[in-house]
Design a protein around this motif. Sequence first.
Motif, PDB file in Angstrom:
ATOM      1  N   UNK A 190       2.463   1.434  -3.549  1.00 13.79           N
ATOM      2  CA  UNK A 190       3.911   1.448  -3.736  1.00 13.79           C
ATOM      3  C   UNK A 190       4.239   1.769  -5.188  1.00 13.79           C
ATOM      4  N   UNK A 191       5.324   2.483  -5.376  1.00 19.21           N
ATOM      5  CA  UNK A 191       5.807   2.738  -6.731  1.00 19.21           C
ATOM      6  C   UNK A 191       7.264   3.165  -6.664  1.00 19.21           C
ATOM      7  N   UNK A 192       7.968   2.921  -7.751  1.00 20.47           N
ATOM      8  CA  UNK A 192       9.337   3.411  -7.923  1.00 20.47           C
ATOM      9  C   UNK A 192       9.279   4.615  -8.852  1.00 20.47           C
ATOM     10  N   UNK A 229      12.023   3.766  -4.092  1.00 25.81           N
ATOM     11  CA  UNK A 229      10.725   3.159  -3.789  1.00 25.81           C
ATOM     12  C   UNK A 229       9.972   4.051  -2.802  1.00 25.81           C
ATOM     13  N   UNK A 230       8.710   4.321  -3.099  1.00 20.41           N
ATOM     14  CA  UNK A 230       7.842   5.089  -2.211  1.00 20.41           C
ATOM     15  C   UNK A 230       6.685   4.192  -1.782  1.00 20.41           C
ATOM     16  N   UNK A 267       7.745   2.836 -12.142  1.00 20.45           N
ATOM     17  CA  UNK A 267       7.855   1.392 -12.287  1.00 20.45           C
ATOM     18  C   UNK A 267       7.307   0.725 -11.024  1.00 20.45           C
ATOM     19  N   UNK A 268       6.965  -0.542 -11.169  1.00 17.22           N
ATOM     20  CA  UNK A 268       6.548  -1.390 -10.037  1.00 17.22           C
ATOM     21  C   UNK A 268       5.442  -0.724  -9.215  1.00 17.22           C
ATOM     22  N   UNK A 269       4.422  -0.254  -9.920  1.00 16.08           N
ATOM     23  CA  UNK A 269       3.298   0.411  -9.261  1.00 16.08           C
ATOM     24  C   UNK A 269       2.317  -0.647  -8.783  1.00 16.08           C
ATOM     25  N   UNK A 270       1.960  -0.582  -7.522  1.00 16.98           N
ATOM     26  CA  UNK A 270       1.018  -1.557  -6.975  1.00 16.98           C
ATOM     27  C   UNK A 270       0.118  -0.903  -5.943  1.00 16.98           C
TER      28      UNK A 270
END
Length: 598
Positions: free
Chosen positions: A111-113, A149-150, A180-183
């Motif tokens: 996931x990432x924004x 968000x992807x 941002x918010x890469x997981x």
Amino acid sequence: MTPPIDTRRSGAAPRLRRLLSVVLAVVLASTLPALVRSAPASAAAGNLILNGSFDNGSTDPWWTRLASTSTTVNAGQLRIRTSGPATKPIWDDLVGHFEFGVTAGQPYRLQFDANADVGRTLRVSVSRVDTPFTSAVDQTVALTSTMRRFTFDFTSPFGDPKAVLLFHLGAQAASTVRLDNISLTPLAIDPSTDPILYWNGVLLDTYRALDLPPTASSRQAAILHAAMHDAAVSVTGVGNPYRVRVPVSYPGTMDNVVAPSLHAAIDRAAVDVLTALYPTRRTSFETAHGIAVTRRPSGVNAAEAARGDTVGAAAAAANLQARANDGADVTTAYRLDGVDGSWRPTDGKPAVSPNWGHVNPFALTSGDQFRPGPPAGATDYADLLGRQEYRDQVQEVRDLGGRTSALRTADQTQIAFFWANDLAGTYKPPGQLFAHTRIVAEQRKLGILANARLFGLVALALADAAIAAWDAKYLTDIDLWRPESAIGNGWQPLSQDRDGVSFSPSFPAYISGHATFAGAWAAVLKGFFGTNAIAFDATTDDPHATGVVRRMSGFDEAARENALSRIYLGVHYPFDADAGIATGTSVGAYVFANRLRP
């Protein structure tokens, strides 16, 4: 896709010099910009990515390939200003994160924004760090000025302790991209997405639709599961194949290298085998394949699916070809022995699968490898009928297995029907054992690769159990008659069809096929899990035990209850059950020890 990368930094002490030399060897001269670490990077619980939120103001451990690309953290986001090279979309500009591990067959969620100051595309991949530079996930997204968000789910087709997450920025006009918010997080096992479980379910539906004997149905299951197992082994390289390890090469340039999809490979192996074995149900299998495609992880792209199809088709072809002349099509009619004690039809139907003991085994050296001694140690029919042990066993079946028995308990009656599954419309005895395998597999939270091996072992063992049991039934000196024939005088077994008409299966009694299947199944599961003591709730398809669930304390209890059920049903003697369990146990233990080794 992992690029050739130079990991040197300009203007700061280097901190990322641990890249493999083979990667450095293919690198063109380029440098990484300085990355100033203001605080130690860390990953959230379960997240394999360090510093994916950028809340500490640091860019570490993220790097870029081109010195002309700047990376800064602004308002808690990674701001990437590209210089706009317009040649190679993959290698010219990259932002990436090295050295996290992925496991073959494990599901993950990426996931990432992301947004950009101009409309543009962004390619993202999770790849091997070393050659071949193949991707576990490779997707392209369209960026706009709106932060979005992807999410991509994928099952890794390979294992790599030092994988790399890459954002590809090349071949685009100069732009500013924000991340941002890469997981990247491992996902819990979800049985609804497991292709092994899915296609086993399709197989059981096929059993219900076609009234096939347990001999043929167990053979088809072994071919199916061997092919799916070989497809999985070929894609991941994990484990030893049954028949073939399909070579997986990586043709093309470094700009176009994809790994086969594990799901696609298994799906193709399954549909090809099932269509070949049950051609009249082609449309049903094509529909099932279409559904399987919709169940794949969102991270599978078309190229990965196509390569998976190629692997799966080859695995299916190899396993089908190996069984092309295995003796399953021999239809020589059975000749009755015609003496007291010998099997004869009880309902006018011919003998079922009289030549099955000659079928080439899947793992055994021959069908008679574990052939039991004759019932009660008798030398011939007359000797058997004169033995007290035989007379005692006939009396036991008369007492407990009769349709109107007053001695059989309510629980024994339930056991009798629960394990039967002899009727058209049920998943038959092999199907019940596959269903119980699934119950245990889901309970133990097995993943795709573990299920591929477990179901493959069970299928091979059940197929060889059928060959061994039918060898004892037809190819020995005593083809034993059913209790219905032995007792006579209008006595009827509890066994009955959907209309309530009593019947006995159309093949000799010794040894019990149910018991042999059950012993083989239990031996495989004990070997696989390393213990017998796994309790589970067993289910059934039999119309006379609809909705019944029986709690089993372990695999041996289930196998023994399965074997005893045939006595309570009135279609087998105790020595049929005992010899069946013993033979099946030997078959299952042999299969587990010699096939599909991890």
